[in-house]
Design a protein around this motif. Structure first.
Motif, PDB file in Angstrom:
ATOM      1  N   UNK A  41      -6.655  26.097  -1.740  1.00 54.15           N
ATOM      2  CA  UNK A  41      -5.917  25.755  -0.530  1.00 54.15           C
ATOM      3  C   UNK A  41      -6.542  24.642   0.280  1.00 54.15           C
ATOM      4  N   UNK A  42      -7.278  23.740  -0.376  1.00 53.57           N
ATOM      5  CA  UNK A  42      -7.886  22.606   0.305  1.00 53.57           C
ATOM      6  C   UNK A  42      -7.139  21.324  -0.055  1.00 53.57           C
ATOM      7  N   UNK A  43      -6.807  20.551   0.968  1.00 51.98           N
ATOM      8  CA  UNK A  43      -6.168  19.253   0.742  1.00 51.98           C
ATOM      9  C   UNK A  43      -7.243  18.275   0.297  1.00 51.98           C
ATOM     10  N   UNK A  44      -7.116  17.798  -0.935  1.00 53.78           N
ATOM     11  CA  UNK A  44      -8.134  16.929  -1.516  1.00 53.78           C
ATOM     12  C   UNK A  44      -7.802  15.444  -1.386  1.00 53.78           C
ATOM     13  N   UNK A  45      -6.519  15.106  -1.471  1.00 50.71           N
ATOM     14  CA  UNK A  45      -6.155  13.689  -1.472  1.00 50.71           C
ATOM     15  C   UNK A  45      -4.678  13.539  -1.174  1.00 50.71           C
ATOM     16  N   UNK A  46      -4.307  12.328  -0.819  1.00 44.72           N
ATOM     17  CA  UNK A  46      -2.915  11.969  -0.570  1.00 44.72           C
ATOM     18  C   UNK A  46      -2.568  10.768  -1.440  1.00 44.72           C
ATOM     19  N   UNK A  47      -1.500  10.897  -2.173  1.00 48.20           N
ATOM     20  CA  UNK A  47      -0.981   9.776  -2.961  1.00 48.20           C
ATOM     21  C   UNK A  47       0.214   9.180  -2.210  1.00 48.20           C
ATOM     22  N   UNK A  48       0.165   7.890  -1.965  1.00 46.06           N
ATOM     23  CA  UNK A  48       1.151   7.212  -1.122  1.00 46.06           C
ATOM     24  C   UNK A  48       1.970   6.245  -1.958  1.00 46.06           C
ATOM     25  N   UNK A  49       3.288   6.336  -1.832  1.00 39.47           N
ATOM     26  CA  UNK A  49       4.195   5.379  -2.470  1.00 39.47           C
ATOM     27  C   UNK A  49       4.824   4.504  -1.397  1.00 39.47           C
ATOM     28  N   UNK A  50       4.787   3.202  -1.609  1.00 36.70           N
ATOM     29  CA  UNK A  50       5.440   2.239  -0.722  1.00 36.70           C
ATOM     30  C   UNK A  50       6.438   1.418  -1.537  1.00 36.70           C
ATOM     31  N   UNK A  51       7.703   1.465  -1.172  1.00 34.46           N
ATOM     32  CA  UNK A  51       8.737   0.616  -1.787  1.00 34.46           C
ATOM     33  C   UNK A  51       9.231  -0.342  -0.716  1.00 34.46           C
ATOM     34  N   UNK A  52       8.922  -1.624  -0.884  1.00 32.54           N
ATOM     35  CA  UNK A  52       9.218  -2.623   0.140  1.00 32.54           C
ATOM     36  C   UNK A  52      10.671  -3.070   0.085  1.00 32.54           C
ATOM     37  N   UNK A  53      11.203  -3.455   1.232  1.00 39.18           N
ATOM     38  CA  UNK A  53      12.583  -3.945   1.267  1.00 39.18           C
ATOM     39  C   UNK A  53      12.706  -5.225   0.453  1.00 39.18           C
ATOM     40  N   UNK A  54      13.947  -5.556   0.069  1.00 37.18           N
ATOM     41  CA  UNK A  54      14.151  -6.676  -0.855  1.00 37.18           C
ATOM     42  C   UNK A  54      13.746  -8.014  -0.250  1.00 37.18           C
ATOM     43  N   UNK A  55      13.946  -8.199   1.060  1.00 41.42           N
ATOM     44  CA  UNK A  55      13.584  -9.471   1.675  1.00 41.42           C
ATOM     45  C   UNK A  55      12.075  -9.657   1.691  1.00 41.42           C
ATOM     46  N   UNK A  56      11.334  -8.608   2.070  1.00 46.27           N
ATOM     47  CA  UNK A  56       9.881  -8.730   2.078  1.00 46.27           C
ATOM     48  C   UNK A  56       9.345  -8.906   0.662  1.00 46.27           C
ATOM     49  N   UNK A  57       9.951  -8.192  -0.306  1.00 44.05           N
ATOM     50  CA  UNK A  57       9.534  -8.383  -1.697  1.00 44.05           C
ATOM     51  C   UNK A  57       9.707  -9.839  -2.114  1.00 44.05           C
TER      52      UNK A  57
END
Length: 223
Positions: A41-57
């Motif tokens: 029951x210990x939080x070890x890590x966070x995996x983050x997904x970022x999907x950028x908008x088409x204009x910034x891409x």
């Protein structure tokens, strides 16, 4: 201003945008979180997904001179050049992710690149950050008791808007509760702060209201 935003400053035209929100936000990121909770029951890590908008891409493609055939896809060599573009963080940048255990701020480790993909002109990246109690020394056991931990993805300056539209996944014996921001309250705060300063200062001294627009994710481990 965070490191992610630096690529597109030269092409934006705040003067053309309505005064109340004055060009904020500029970048829109569809966000996903995967919370790694172990059997204890210990939080070890966070995996983050970022999907950028088409204009910034598109701006990133132009800045790094990628996608020369304009088909919205990259070659293997181009993709290799793109990897890690959003992880070169300036000192003091928190990665636009804030974790708390009660009133205590948790320490998130530096980002570890997991993947970079491009599909239909959209850049999607994933990175992983370890979680430690703030008093933990280097080499100490990672992780914190997961119950009651809250996470909020946001840019304090609200230059970048993070929408947790890609969901929250939890591994281990906990569940995630998600609370959306009160947008009426957030926009009221923006108006109050902006109208309290001279309009000539509104862009350079834009108030740090990002937290008001943040989705809150809380871990529940009662089961």
């Amino acid at each position: 201003m965070n490191k992610i935003a630096l690529f597109c400053l030269s092409v934006l035209t705040p003067a053309l945008l309505p005064a109340p929100l004055l060009a904020h936000p500029h970048i829109f990121v569809d966000t996903g979180l995967r919370l790694e909770v172990d059997a204890a029951g210990r939080l070890q890590a966070v995996e983050v997904t970022w999907a950028y908008d088409d204009f910034y891409s598109l701006l990133i493609f132009e800045d790094l001179m990628l996608d020369s055939d304009f088909d919205g896809a990259l070659t293997a060599d181009e993709l290799a050049r793109l990897q890690g573009f959003d992880l070169n963080w300036s000192p003091g940048f928190e990665g636009d992710l804030y974790a708390m255990a009660g009133e205590e701020t948790l320490t998130l480790g530096p980002p570890q690149h997991l993947s970079t993909e491009v599909a239909d002109g959209i850049i999607t990246t994933r990175h992983r950050r370890s979680v430690r109690a703030p008093e933990a020394a280097a080499g100490d056991e990672t992780g914190v008791p997961a119950g009651g931990v809250t996470l909020r993805p946001y840019d304090p300056t609200y230059y970048t808007a993070y929408d947790v539209s890609r969901g929250v996944e939890v591994t281990g014996p906990c569940t995630a509760l998600t609370r959306a921001p009160d947008l009426d309250q957030a926009y009221t705060l923006v108006e109050e702060l902006l109208y309290s300063m001279p309009s000539s200062q509104a862009e350079d001294a834009y108030p740090e209201v990002g937290a008001a627009f943040a989705t809150t994710v809380m871990l529940d481990c009662d089961a």
